[in-house]
Design a protein around this motif. Structure first.
Motif, PDB file in Angstrom:
ATOM      1  N   CYS A  26       0.665  -1.212  -0.127  1.00  0.00           N
ATOM      2  CA  CYS A  26       0.041   0.191  -0.008  1.00  0.00           C
ATOM      3  C   CYS A  26       0.730   1.186  -0.155  1.00  0.00           C
ATOM      4  N   SER A  27       0.711   2.038  -1.039  1.00  0.00           N
ATOM      5  CA  SER A  27       1.547   3.390  -1.225  1.00  0.00           C
ATOM      6  C   SER A  27       0.772   4.459  -0.499  1.00  0.00           C
ATOM      7  N   CYS A  28      -0.611   4.276  -0.428  1.00  0.00           N
ATOM      8  CA  CYS A  28      -1.426   5.479  -0.177  1.00  0.00           C
ATOM      9  C   CYS A  28      -1.509   5.750   1.276  1.00  0.00           C
ATOM     10  N   GLY A  29      -1.326   4.625   2.185  1.00  0.00           N
ATOM     11  CA  GLY A  29      -1.624   4.668   3.722  1.00  0.00           C
ATOM     12  C   GLY A  29      -3.033   4.711   4.054  1.00  0.00           C
ATOM     13  N   ARG A  30      -3.948   4.274   3.200  1.00  0.00           N
ATOM     14  CA  ARG A  30      -5.426   4.257   3.571  1.00  0.00           C
ATOM     15  C   ARG A  30      -5.834   2.756   3.697  1.00  0.00           C
ATOM     16  N   SER A  31      -5.045   1.822   3.640  1.00  0.00           N
ATOM     17  CA  SER A  31      -5.679   0.310   3.635  1.00  0.00           C
ATOM     18  C   SER A  31      -5.890  -0.004   4.996  1.00  0.00           C
ATOM     19  N   ALA A  32      -6.711  -0.917   5.119  1.00  0.00           N
ATOM     20  CA  ALA A  32      -7.131  -1.549   6.658  1.00  0.00           C
ATOM     21  C   ALA A  32      -6.239  -2.803   6.786  1.00  0.00           C
ATOM     22  N   TYR A  36      -0.165  -4.013   3.359  1.00  0.00           N
ATOM     23  CA  TYR A  36      -0.525  -4.428   1.724  1.00  0.00           C
ATOM     24  C   TYR A  36      -1.874  -3.674   1.524  1.00  0.00           C
ATOM     25  N   CYS A  37      -1.961  -3.536   0.007  1.00  0.00           N
ATOM     26  CA  CYS A  37      -3.175  -2.774  -0.551  1.00  0.00           C
ATOM     27  C   CYS A  37      -4.557  -3.520  -0.167  1.00  0.00           C
ATOM     28  N   ASP A  38      -5.643  -2.927   0.050  1.00  0.00           N
ATOM     29  CA  ASP A  38      -6.998  -3.535   0.314  1.00  0.00           C
ATOM     30  C   ASP A  38      -7.898  -2.802  -0.756  1.00  0.00           C
ATOM     31  N   GLY A  39      -7.271  -1.832  -1.653  1.00  0.00           N
ATOM     32  CA  GLY A  39      -8.195  -1.312  -2.611  1.00  0.00           C
ATOM     33  C   GLY A  39      -8.770   0.042  -2.073  1.00  0.00           C
ATOM     34  N   SER A  40      -8.373   0.469  -1.035  1.00  0.00           N
ATOM     35  CA  SER A  40      -8.656   1.805  -0.441  1.00  0.00           C
ATOM     36  C   SER A  40      -8.456   3.008  -0.939  1.00  0.00           C
ATOM     37  N   HIS A  41      -7.289   2.589  -1.966  1.00  0.00           N
ATOM     38  CA  HIS A  41      -6.791   3.814  -2.649  1.00  0.00           C
ATOM     39  C   HIS A  41      -7.591   4.412  -3.909  1.00  0.00           C
ATOM     40  N   LYS A  42      -8.675   3.566  -4.305  1.00  0.00           N
ATOM     41  CA  LYS A  42      -9.550   3.935  -5.298  1.00  0.00           C
ATOM     42  C   LYS A  42      -9.931   5.611  -5.188  1.00  0.00           C
TER      43      LYS A  42
HETATM   44 FE1  FES Z   1      -3.125   2.120  -0.449  1.00  0.00          FE
HETATM   45 FE2  FES Z   1      -4.359   0.600  -2.238  1.00  0.00          FE
HETATM   46  S1  FES Z   1      -2.395   1.478  -2.309  1.00  0.00           S
HETATM   47  S2  FES Z   1      -5.014   0.821  -0.209  1.00  0.00           S
END
Ligand code: FES
Ligand code: FES
Length: 80
Positions: A26-32, A36-42
């Motif tokens: 996860c590069s955005c910091g918003r994942s739960a 790892y990414c959970d799609g919250s970057h949308k």
């Molecule tokens: Fe952060 Fe996908 S990159 S939730």
């Protein structure tokens, strides 16, 4: 600070990487589900970083999302 990025935590996440297994950091910091990414970057314009470990190993993945050595912690979190 990288634009649009949320600091998930000011320390890295310990991760057990498996040889040849794809990971989505996860590069955005918003994942739960850090690190790892959970799609919250949308909707943010940010995307996960896809990487593959070349061997089984323990790694420290960046939690502050401001590392210059993505996806790994490079110590930048200590200056935030
Ligand atoms: Fe952060 Fe996908 S990159 S939730
Ligand atoms: Fe981001 Fe260390 S947690 S640089």
């Amino acid at each position: 600070m990288s634009e649009g990025v949320v600091i998930a935590q000011k320390s890295p996440y310990k991760a057990e990487l498996k040889k040849c297994e794809k990971s989505f950091w996860c590069s955005c910091g918003r994942s739960a589900k850090h690190p790892y990414c959970d799609g919250s970057h949308k909707g943010t314009g940010l995307m996960p970083m896809i990487f593959t470990a070349d061997e089984d190993k323990t790694a420290w993945l960046c939690g502050c999302k401001n590392t210059q050595g993505k996806p790994f912690c490079d110590g930048t979190h200590s200056k935030l």
